[in-house]
Design a protein around this motif. Structure first.
Motif, PDB file in Angstrom:
ATOM      1  N   PRO A 127      -7.055 -12.238 -38.026  1.00  0.00           N
ATOM      2  CA  PRO A 127      -5.639 -12.535 -38.293  1.00  0.00           C
ATOM      3  C   PRO A 127      -5.281 -12.441 -39.770  1.00  0.00           C
ATOM      4  O   PRO A 127      -4.160 -12.083 -40.127  1.00  0.00           O
ATOM      5  N   ALA A 128      -6.238 -12.739 -40.651  1.00  0.00           N
ATOM      6  CA  ALA A 128      -5.953 -12.678 -42.083  1.00  0.00           C
ATOM      7  C   ALA A 128      -5.690 -11.254 -42.553  1.00  0.00           C
ATOM      8  O   ALA A 128      -5.050 -11.044 -43.592  1.00  0.00           O
ATOM      9  N   ASP A 129      -6.156 -10.256 -41.794  1.00  0.00           N
ATOM     10  CA  ASP A 129      -5.962  -8.870 -42.200  1.00  0.00           C
ATOM     11  C   ASP A 129      -4.500  -8.453 -42.132  1.00  0.00           C
ATOM     12  O   ASP A 129      -4.095  -7.477 -42.747  1.00  0.00           O
ATOM     13  N   ALA A 130      -3.702  -9.191 -41.343  1.00  0.00           N
ATOM     14  CA  ALA A 130      -2.294  -8.832 -41.215  1.00  0.00           C
ATOM     15  C   ALA A 130      -1.526  -9.124 -42.500  1.00  0.00           C
ATOM     16  O   ALA A 130      -0.491  -8.506 -42.774  1.00  0.00           O
ATOM     17  N   ALA A 131      -2.013 -10.053 -43.302  1.00  0.00           N
ATOM     18  CA  ALA A 131      -1.340 -10.391 -44.555  1.00  0.00           C
ATOM     19  C   ALA A 131      -1.597  -9.293 -45.576  1.00  0.00           C
ATOM     20  O   ALA A 131      -2.727  -8.820 -45.718  1.00  0.00           O
ATOM     21  N   PRO A 132      -0.552  -8.853 -46.284  1.00  0.00           N
ATOM     22  CA  PRO A 132      -0.746  -7.800 -47.294  1.00  0.00           C
ATOM     23  C   PRO A 132      -1.614  -8.300 -48.438  1.00  0.00           C
ATOM     24  O   PRO A 132      -1.490  -9.441 -48.886  1.00  0.00           O
TER      25      PRO A 132
ATOM     26  N   LEU B  52     -33.207  -1.706 -48.560  1.00  0.00           N
ATOM     27  CA  LEU B  52     -32.187  -1.674 -49.611  1.00  0.00           C
ATOM     28  C   LEU B  52     -30.810  -1.334 -49.049  1.00  0.00           C
ATOM     29  O   LEU B  52     -29.793  -1.821 -49.546  1.00  0.00           O
ATOM     30  N   THR B  53     -30.764  -0.521 -48.008  1.00  0.00           N
ATOM     31  CA  THR B  53     -29.476  -0.222 -47.360  1.00  0.00           C
ATOM     32  C   THR B  53     -28.901  -1.478 -46.726  1.00  0.00           C
ATOM     33  O   THR B  53     -27.702  -1.789 -46.887  1.00  0.00           O
ATOM     34  N   LEU B  54     -29.743  -2.223 -45.997  1.00  0.00           N
ATOM     35  CA  LEU B  54     -29.273  -3.456 -45.364  1.00  0.00           C
ATOM     36  C   LEU B  54     -28.870  -4.493 -46.409  1.00  0.00           C
ATOM     37  O   LEU B  54     -27.849  -5.179 -46.258  1.00  0.00           O
ATOM     38  N   ALA B  55     -29.648  -4.607 -47.482  1.00  0.00           N
ATOM     39  CA  ALA B  55     -29.314  -5.565 -48.537  1.00  0.00           C
ATOM     40  C   ALA B  55     -28.016  -5.176 -49.232  1.00  0.00           C
ATOM     41  O   ALA B  55     -27.199  -6.038 -49.585  1.00  0.00           O
ATOM     42  N   SER B  56     -27.793  -3.878 -49.425  1.00  0.00           N
ATOM     43  CA  SER B  56     -26.561  -3.408 -50.066  1.00  0.00           C
ATOM     44  C   SER B  56     -25.348  -3.718 -49.211  1.00  0.00           C
ATOM     45  O   SER B  56     -24.318  -4.201 -49.718  1.00  0.00           O
ATOM     46  N   ASP B  57     -25.440  -3.459 -47.912  1.00  0.00           N
ATOM     47  CA  ASP B  57     -24.316  -3.763 -47.023  1.00  0.00           C
ATOM     48  C   ASP B  57     -24.026  -5.266 -47.003  1.00  0.00           C
ATOM     49  O   ASP B  57     -22.866  -5.684 -46.962  1.00  0.00           O
ATOM     50  N   ALA B  58     -25.078  -6.081 -47.036  1.00  0.00           N
ATOM     51  CA  ALA B  58     -24.889  -7.531 -47.015  1.00  0.00           C
ATOM     52  C   ALA B  58     -24.243  -8.030 -48.303  1.00  0.00           C
ATOM     53  O   ALA B  58     -23.325  -8.859 -48.267  1.00  0.00           O
ATOM     54  N   VAL B  59     -24.709  -7.528 -49.444  1.00  0.00           N
ATOM     55  CA  VAL B  59     -24.140  -8.004 -50.710  1.00  0.00           C
ATOM     56  C   VAL B  59     -22.706  -7.506 -50.871  1.00  0.00           C
ATOM     57  O   VAL B  59     -21.848  -8.219 -51.433  1.00  0.00           O
ATOM     58  N   ILE B  60     -22.400  -6.324 -50.354  1.00  0.00           N
ATOM     59  CA  ILE B  60     -21.026  -5.824 -50.400  1.00  0.00           C
ATOM     60  C   ILE B  60     -20.117  -6.688 -49.541  1.00  0.00           C
ATOM     61  O   ILE B  60     -18.980  -7.001 -49.925  1.00  0.00           O
ATOM     62  N   ALA B  61     -20.593  -7.101 -48.367  1.00  0.00           N
ATOM     63  CA  ALA B  61     -19.788  -7.977 -47.505  1.00  0.00           C
ATOM     64  C   ALA B  61     -19.488  -9.295 -48.214  1.00  0.00           C
ATOM     65  O   ALA B  61     -18.355  -9.808 -48.161  1.00  0.00           O
ATOM     66  N   GLU B  62     -20.477  -9.867 -48.895  1.00  0.00           N
ATOM     67  CA  GLU B  62     -20.247 -11.104 -49.649  1.00  0.00           C
ATOM     68  C   GLU B  62     -19.259 -10.874 -50.791  1.00  0.00           C
ATOM     69  O   GLU B  62     -18.392 -11.716 -51.053  1.00  0.00           O
ATOM     70  N   LEU B  63     -19.390  -9.753 -51.465  1.00  0.00           N
ATOM     71  CA  LEU B  63     -18.517  -9.454 -52.604  1.00  0.00           C
ATOM     72  C   LEU B  63     -17.077  -9.264 -52.150  1.00  0.00           C
ATOM     73  O   LEU B  63     -16.140  -9.787 -52.780  1.00  0.00           O
ATOM     74  N   VAL B  64     -16.879  -8.536 -51.068  1.00  0.00           N
ATOM     75  CA  VAL B  64     -15.527  -8.313 -50.555  1.00  0.00           C
ATOM     76  C   VAL B  64     -14.895  -9.639 -50.133  1.00  0.00           C
ATOM     77  O   VAL B  64     -13.710  -9.902 -50.416  1.00  0.00           O
ATOM     78  N   ALA B  65     -15.659 -10.494 -49.453  1.00  0.00           N
ATOM     79  CA  ALA B  65     -15.132 -11.801 -49.041  1.00  0.00           C
ATOM     80  C   ALA B  65     -14.750 -12.638 -50.262  1.00  0.00           C
ATOM     81  O   ALA B  65     -13.722 -13.334 -50.260  1.00  0.00           O
ATOM     82  N   TRP B  66     -15.550 -12.561 -51.326  1.00  0.00           N
ATOM     83  CA  TRP B  66     -15.247 -13.297 -52.553  1.00  0.00           C
ATOM     84  C   TRP B  66     -13.954 -12.799 -53.192  1.00  0.00           C
ATOM     85  O   TRP B  66     -13.104 -13.597 -53.636  1.00  0.00           O
TER      86      TRP B  66
END
Length: 215
Positions: free
Chosen positions: A48-53, A196-210
């Motif tokens: 639901p949060a994705d609907a907010a600009p 390293l691929t899995l770790a990169s995807d995980a750290v990117i997910a944390e960064l985007v959420a931050w």
């Protein structure tokens, strides 16, 4: 006996020696295997949060140390000497790790907002008079980390800084360091790449959420 009668025999002997020498030459070096993060096969489920600009964001190129700017796949033997970075001999990234991370991060951020390069952001500032916030990322660690000969993981550590530019200068909105490890399925270059691929995807997910949490 004339010396010329021995020339054919000498030539034959030289030919045999040459052929024998060719047979003893080492094989041509095998081509290095090239790796990247592979395609993203699953899309993130919308919330639901994705609907907010969300405001437009400028993403700077990811900084990295000189050692991490190359394409070598690096590993550390922490149980022997944790300070030494070693390269895998016949395995490489297709481009430098900071470039792989940049594209993955940009794609992840773009699911929620418009993401501009620094050049595009500068154009917007000149034409529209608006300067979006800039996300700057520094890649500090990107290695296949061996805690023991039988236990290893992909280790990614980075620092993110969210900056607001203004006529009076830049100001830091927020800053945070991230570190993620993911276990490697094997103690070799393919295992390190997978981890390293899995770790990169995980750290990117944390960064985007931050980034999304910043007011």
């Amino acid at each position: 006996m004339p010396a010329t009668r021995f020339l054919p025999v000498a030539a034959f002997a030289a030919t045999v020696a040459l052929l024998a020498g060719c047979g003893s030459l080492p094989d041509r070096p095998s081509r290095a295997m090239l790796y990247d993060f592979g395609p993203v096969l699953t899309a993130r489920a919308p919330t639901p949060a994705d609907a907010a600009p969300r405001p437009t964001l400028s993403l700077a190129e990811i900084d990295a140390s000189t050692r991490l700017e190359g394409t070598q796949i690096l590993y550390r033997l922490a149980y022997a000497d944790a300070n030494e970075l070693r390269p895998y001999g016949q395995s490489r990234w297709s481009v430098a790790p900071n470039q792989l991370l940049y594209q993955r991060l940009r794609d992840a951020l773009a699911e929620r907002r418009t993401v501009l390069s620094r050049e595009e952001s500068a154009t917007m500032a000149r034409t529209a008079g608006r300067v979006p916030r800039t996300l700057r990322v520094s890649l500090d660690e990107f290695s296949h980390y061996f805690a023991s000969p039988t236990q290893s993981a992909g280790l990614v550590r980075l620092r993110a800084t969210l900056v607001q530019s203004a006529p009076g200068g830049d100001s830091v909105v927020a800053q945070r360091s991230f570190m993620v490890q993911r276990p490697a399925p094997s103690a070799d270059a393919p295992g390190g790449v997978r981890a390293l691929t899995l770790a990169s995807d995980a750290v990117i997910a944390e960064l985007v959420a931050w980034v999304d949490q910043q007011p």
